[in-house]
Enzyme design. Structure first.
Site, PDB file in Angstrom:
ATOM      1  N   ILE A  85       0.841  -1.201   0.000  1.00  0.00           N
ATOM      2  CA  ILE A  85       0.000   0.000   0.000  1.00  0.00           C
ATOM      3  C   ILE A  85       0.873   1.247   0.000  1.00  0.00           C
ATOM      4  O   ILE A  85       2.024   1.208   0.453  1.00  0.00           O
ATOM      5  CB  ILE A  85      -0.974   0.012   1.210  1.00  0.00           C
ATOM      6  CG1 ILE A  85      -2.107   1.020   1.007  1.00  0.00           C
ATOM      7  CG2 ILE A  85      -0.216   0.279   2.512  1.00  0.00           C
ATOM      8  CD1 ILE A  85      -3.237   0.879   2.030  1.00  0.00           C
ATOM      9  N   CYS A  86       0.325   2.358  -0.516  1.00  0.00           N
ATOM     10  CA  CYS A  86       0.969   3.668  -0.433  1.00  0.00           C
ATOM     11  C   CYS A  86      -0.145   4.691  -0.224  1.00  0.00           C
ATOM     12  O   CYS A  86      -1.206   4.337   0.288  1.00  0.00           O
ATOM     13  CB  CYS A  86       1.794   3.963  -1.692  1.00  0.00           C
ATOM     14  SG  CYS A  86       0.806   4.189  -3.179  1.00  0.00           S
ATOM     15  N   GLN A  87       0.059   5.916  -0.641  1.00  0.00           N
ATOM     16  CA  GLN A  87      -0.973   6.935  -0.438  1.00  0.00           C
ATOM     17  C   GLN A  87      -2.105   6.827  -1.464  1.00  0.00           C
ATOM     18  O   GLN A  87      -3.263   6.901  -1.119  1.00  0.00           O
ATOM     19  CB  GLN A  87      -0.356   8.334  -0.482  1.00  0.00           C
ATOM     20  CG  GLN A  87      -1.308   9.436  -0.040  1.00  0.00           C
ATOM     21  CD  GLN A  87      -1.723   9.295   1.421  1.00  0.00           C
ATOM     22  OE1 GLN A  87      -0.922   8.942   2.271  1.00  0.00           O
ATOM     23  NE2 GLN A  87      -2.986   9.558   1.702  1.00  0.00           N
ATOM     24  N   GLY A  89      -1.822   4.493  -4.505  1.00  0.00           N
ATOM     25  CA  GLY A  89      -1.769   3.271  -5.305  1.00  0.00           C
ATOM     26  C   GLY A  89      -0.702   3.294  -6.383  1.00  0.00           C
ATOM     27  O   GLY A  89      -0.396   2.263  -6.979  1.00  0.00           O
ATOM     28  N   MET A 114      -4.031   4.672   0.827  1.00  0.00           N
ATOM     29  CA  MET A 114      -4.523   5.285   2.058  1.00  0.00           C
ATOM     30  C   MET A 114      -5.580   6.349   1.790  1.00  0.00           C
ATOM     31  O   MET A 114      -6.387   6.649   2.663  1.00  0.00           O
ATOM     32  CB  MET A 114      -3.376   5.882   2.859  1.00  0.00           C
ATOM     33  CG  MET A 114      -2.409   4.859   3.440  1.00  0.00           C
ATOM     34  SD  MET A 114      -3.169   3.718   4.606  1.00  0.00           S
ATOM     35  CE  MET A 114      -3.564   4.815   5.957  1.00  0.00           C
TER      36      MET A 114
END
Length: 118
Positions: A85-87, A89, A114
């Site tokens: 996961i990141c902020q 995608g 996120m």
């Protein structure tokens, strides 16, 4: 005329390479992720910066920033699924592609990242 056609073909190829789903990388939503968090056999990796991670993160995720991931793949098991996961995608998709190239076979990217976590 031929040059214009070649430029258009190149741009289409570039966009396809950038945004097309990658074979062997699954995509899940954050809603689907909630059910997966209970699975202790999976590795949950957050590839955002340490500052972003400290500000808000999901319990059970380990922070390995994208910039450090190539040097730290040895800390991950290739025998277990990796959920990334990141902020938004985008970085997690880059990380997923990197893991794929490193020989990981079970990779899941959290689309929306996120930004879509509630």
């Amino acid at each position: 005329m031929i040059i214009n056609a070649l430029i258009i073909i190149f741009l289409l190829w570039f966009l396809y390479q950038r945004f097309a789903p990658v074979k062997g990388i699954q995509q899940i939503s954050t809603m689907e992720l909630k059910a997966e968090l209970k699975n202790k056999h999976k590795q949950f990796i957050d590839v955002r910066t340490p500052h972003e991670f400290r500000t808000k993160h999901i319990k059970g995720f380990r922070n390995i920033p994208l910039s450090e991931l190539p040097a730290q793949t040895g800390q991950l098991s290739k025998d277990r699924e990796v959920v990334v996961i990141c902020q938004s995608g985008m970085r997690s998709m880059k990380a997923s592609k990197l893991l794929k190239k490193q020989g990981f076979t079970s990779i899941t990217n959290v689309k929306g990242g996120m930004n879509t976590w509630r």
